[in-house]
Design an enzyme around this catalytic site. Structure first.
Site, PDB file in Angstrom:
ATOM      1  N   GLY A   1     145.534  58.551 109.383  1.00 44.46           N
ATOM      2  CA  GLY A   1     144.738  59.214 110.525  1.00 44.46           C
ATOM      3  C   GLY A   1     145.478  60.334 111.018  1.00 44.46           C
ATOM      4  O   GLY A   1     145.807  60.887 112.318  1.00 44.46           O
TER       5      GLY A   1
ATOM      6  N   TYR B   1     138.423  44.969 118.665  1.00 46.26           N
ATOM      7  CA  TYR B   1     139.526  45.916 118.612  1.00 46.26           C
ATOM      8  C   TYR B   1     140.674  45.165 118.969  1.00 46.26           C
ATOM      9  O   TYR B   1     141.873  45.280 118.211  1.00 46.26           O
ATOM     10  CB  TYR B   1     139.261  46.858 119.596  1.00 46.26           C
ATOM     11  CG  TYR B   1     140.368  48.097 119.799  1.00 46.26           C
ATOM     12  CD1 TYR B   1     140.216  49.273 118.739  1.00 46.26           C
ATOM     13  CD2 TYR B   1     141.418  48.115 120.564  1.00 46.26           C
ATOM     14  CE1 TYR B   1     141.283  50.061 118.764  1.00 46.26           C
ATOM     15  CE2 TYR B   1     142.490  48.906 120.521  1.00 46.26           C
ATOM     16  CZ  TYR B   1     142.318  50.008 119.698  1.00 46.26           C
ATOM     17  OH  TYR B   1     143.127  51.247 119.704  1.00 46.26           O
TER      18      TYR B   1
ATOM     19  N   ALA C   1     144.537  63.579 110.834  1.00 46.11           N
ATOM     20  CA  ALA C   1     143.658  64.777 111.269  1.00 46.11           C
ATOM     21  C   ALA C   1     143.533  64.749 112.993  1.00 46.11           C
ATOM     22  O   ALA C   1     142.684  65.529 113.318  1.00 46.11           O
ATOM     23  CB  ALA C   1     142.284  64.352 110.634  1.00 46.11           C
TER      24      ALA C   1
HETATM   25  P1  NAI Z   1     141.975  59.348 117.142  1.00 47.38           P
HETATM   26  O1  NAI Z   1     140.558  59.099 116.982  1.00 47.38           O
HETATM   27  O2  NAI Z   1     142.548  60.529 117.782  1.00 47.38           O
HETATM   28  O3  NAI Z   1     142.302  59.332 115.495  1.00 47.38           O
HETATM   29  C1  NAI Z   1     142.274  58.452 114.730  1.00 47.38           C
HETATM   30  C2  NAI Z   1     142.213  59.053 113.179  1.00 47.38           C
HETATM   31  O4  NAI Z   1     141.921  58.105 112.455  1.00 47.38           O
HETATM   32  C3  NAI Z   1     140.989  60.216 113.153  1.00 47.38           C
HETATM   33  O5  NAI Z   1     141.679  61.210 112.250  1.00 47.38           O
HETATM   34  C4  NAI Z   1     140.215  59.502 112.388  1.00 47.38           C
HETATM   35  O6  NAI Z   1     139.379  60.592 111.406  1.00 47.38           O
HETATM   36  C5  NAI Z   1     140.865  58.596 111.494  1.00 47.38           C
HETATM   37  N1  NAI Z   1     139.880  57.649 110.934  1.00 47.38           N
HETATM   38  C6  NAI Z   1     139.121  56.966 111.520  1.00 47.38           C
HETATM   39  N2  NAI Z   1     138.355  56.188 110.637  1.00 47.38           N
HETATM   40  C7  NAI Z   1     138.780  56.301 109.455  1.00 47.38           C
HETATM   41  C8  NAI Z   1     138.520  55.975 108.065  1.00 47.38           C
HETATM   42  N3  NAI Z   1     137.287  55.173 107.780  1.00 47.38           N
HETATM   43  N4  NAI Z   1     139.180  56.317 106.862  1.00 47.38           N
HETATM   44  C9  NAI Z   1     140.208  57.419 107.199  1.00 47.38           C
HETATM   45  N5  NAI Z   1     140.405  57.880 108.345  1.00 47.38           N
HETATM   46  C10 NAI Z   1     139.878  57.340 109.490  1.00 47.38           C
HETATM   47  O7  NAI Z   1     142.885  58.305 117.612  1.00 47.38           O
HETATM   48  P2  NAI Z   1     144.202  57.932 117.981  1.00 47.38           P
HETATM   49  O8  NAI Z   1     144.092  57.823 119.670  1.00 47.38           O
HETATM   50  O9  NAI Z   1     145.095  59.008 117.931  1.00 47.38           O
HETATM   51  O10 NAI Z   1     144.597  56.418 117.672  1.00 47.38           O
HETATM   52  C11 NAI Z   1     145.642  56.376 116.578  1.00 47.38           C
HETATM   53  C12 NAI Z   1     145.833  54.738 116.568  1.00 47.38           C
HETATM   54  O11 NAI Z   1     146.355  54.361 117.738  1.00 47.38           O
HETATM   55  C13 NAI Z   1     144.896  53.863 116.127  1.00 47.38           C
HETATM   56  O12 NAI Z   1     145.042  52.999 115.292  1.00 47.38           O
HETATM   57  C14 NAI Z   1     144.406  53.611 117.615  1.00 47.38           C
HETATM   58  O13 NAI Z   1     143.708  52.308 117.464  1.00 47.38           O
HETATM   59  C15 NAI Z   1     145.657  53.331 118.249  1.00 47.38           C
HETATM   60  N6  NAI Z   1     145.866  53.572 119.652  1.00 47.38           N
HETATM   61  C16 NAI Z   1     145.069  54.326 120.344  1.00 47.38           C
HETATM   62  C17 NAI Z   1     145.269  54.242 121.786  1.00 47.38           C
HETATM   63  C18 NAI Z   1     144.723  55.279 122.657  1.00 47.38           C
HETATM   64  O14 NAI Z   1     144.791  55.230 123.778  1.00 47.38           O
HETATM   65  N7  NAI Z   1     144.431  56.572 122.091  1.00 47.38           N
HETATM   66  C19 NAI Z   1     145.947  53.443 122.401  1.00 47.38           C
HETATM   67  C20 NAI Z   1     146.503  52.333 121.542  1.00 47.38           C
HETATM   68  C21 NAI Z   1     146.609  52.322 120.313  1.00 47.38           C
END
Ligand code: NAI
Length: 283
Positions: A8, A155, A10
């Site tokens: 993740g 989720y 990117a």
């Molecule tokens: P984001 O959407 O900014 O980044 C997620 C990254 O995962 C992206 O770069 C995306 O390309 C990558 N990704 C998604 N599907 C993929 C795939 N099939 N193969 C490879 N890479 C893939 O999300 P964020 O917010 O930074 O989330 C990071 C983690 O934190 C996630 O696991 C999310 O569930 C978790 N999270 C996020 C919260 C929030 O409020 N933003 C709250 C609690 C947990």
């Protein structure tokens, strides 16, 4: 300086964690769908094994740590991808990278869980059981009754199953016994592209509209500081913990539920685990 795999990388918190590690002088092997050292699709088994193989190759078979941040948010139509990326994309990557982590002697791994694991109400136990037992084909039927809310329950269910898998796995001979400190961070709402996309949608907003006692949203850089700490020597005595950094939402809803003593009905299991430990010869 150490060598760390970050999925993740990117966007959002994975990107912030990678930045924080690079700033400290570490080598980062980033994994993502784009803008990464290892471009792989973690929603497919083939993409997950390819990611493992390429990280192992790039690291020379030795990793000081791993951060599993890749994830898909509960947007309409995302339930299947959530199960694949948020659950299998973490458990299979960690299992595949385990030998490289063990090779470092005291590696640390941090998986991204979420406060959704505990504050999403009434996640079906059968959903969590299906994920933990590898019966992924059952998931669509189990989510069908939730209609438009299926992605939110997928989720929460995937994050709850991940936390359960991680806590059991972390203390096992293959992990703790191999010197690997496996822990999770459970953020609340953090201002990333994922949250921005969710705030624009109706069903997700219902569930996101939760009390945050401290107020506002978290920032990716704040979470990156916690991840860095959990990858540092400060975490040498940390194993199987799920660290909530969520502005107090979990404590608000679940403050009376945890910590909790083992109930009388669990005493036999408690004693059996203690006996198994004594017989294992581990000290
Ligand atoms: P984001 O959407 O900014 O980044 C997620 C990254 O995962 C992206 O770069 C995306 O390309 C990558 N990704 C998604 N599907 C993929 C795939 N099939 N193969 C490879 N890479 C893939 O999300 P964020 O917010 O930074 O989330 C990071 C983690 O934190 C996630 O696991 C999310 O569930 C978790 N999270 C996020 C919260 C929030 O409020 N933003 C709250 C609690 C947990």
């Amino acid at each position: 300086m150490g060598s760390f795999a970050v999925s993740g990388v990117a966007s959002g918190m994975g990107k912030a964690a990678a930045h924080r590690l690079r700033q400290a002088g570490h080598e980062v092997i980033g994994i993502d769908l784009r803008d990464a050292d290892v471009v792989a699709d973690l929603s497919a088994a083939a993409g997950r094994s390819e990611a493992v193989a390429r990280v192992v190759e790039r690291s020379g078979g030795r990793l000081d740590g791993a951060v599993l941040a890749a994830g898909v948010g509960p947007l309409p139509g995302s339930a299947a991808a959530i199960v694949q990326v948020n659950f299998l994309g973490v458990t299979e990557l960690l299992s595949g990278l385990r030998p490289a982590l063990a090779a470092a002697g005291n590696a640390k791994a941090v998986a991204f869980c979420s406060h959704a694991a505990s504050v999403t109400p009434a996640i079906p136990a059968a959903l969590v059981r299906a994920l933990l037992s590898g019966r992924i084909e059952r998931v669509p039927d189990l989510l069908a009754p939730f209609g438009d809310y299926a992605p939110s329950f997928a989720y929460g269910g995937a994050k709850l199953a991940l936390a359960r898998w991680l806590r059991k796995t972390a203390v096992s001979t293959d992990w703790a016994g191999a010197g690997i400190r496996l822990n999770a961070i459970a953020p609340g709402p953090v201002r990333t592209p994922m949250l921005d996309a969710l705030l624009g949608g109706e069903t997700a907003r219902d569930l996101l509209n939760l009390p945050v006692p401290i107020g506002g949203y978290g920032e990716p850089a704040q979470i990156a500081e916690w991840v860095a700490l959990m990858l540092s020597p400060a975490a040498d005595f940390m194993c199987g913990s799920v660290v909530y950094v969520d502005g107090g939402t979990d404590a608000y809803f679940r403050g009376g539920d945890w910590p909790a003593s083992t109930p009388p009905s669990g005493l036999a299991g408690w004693l059996a685990r203690q006996q198994a430990w004594l017989e294992s010869g581990r000290d």
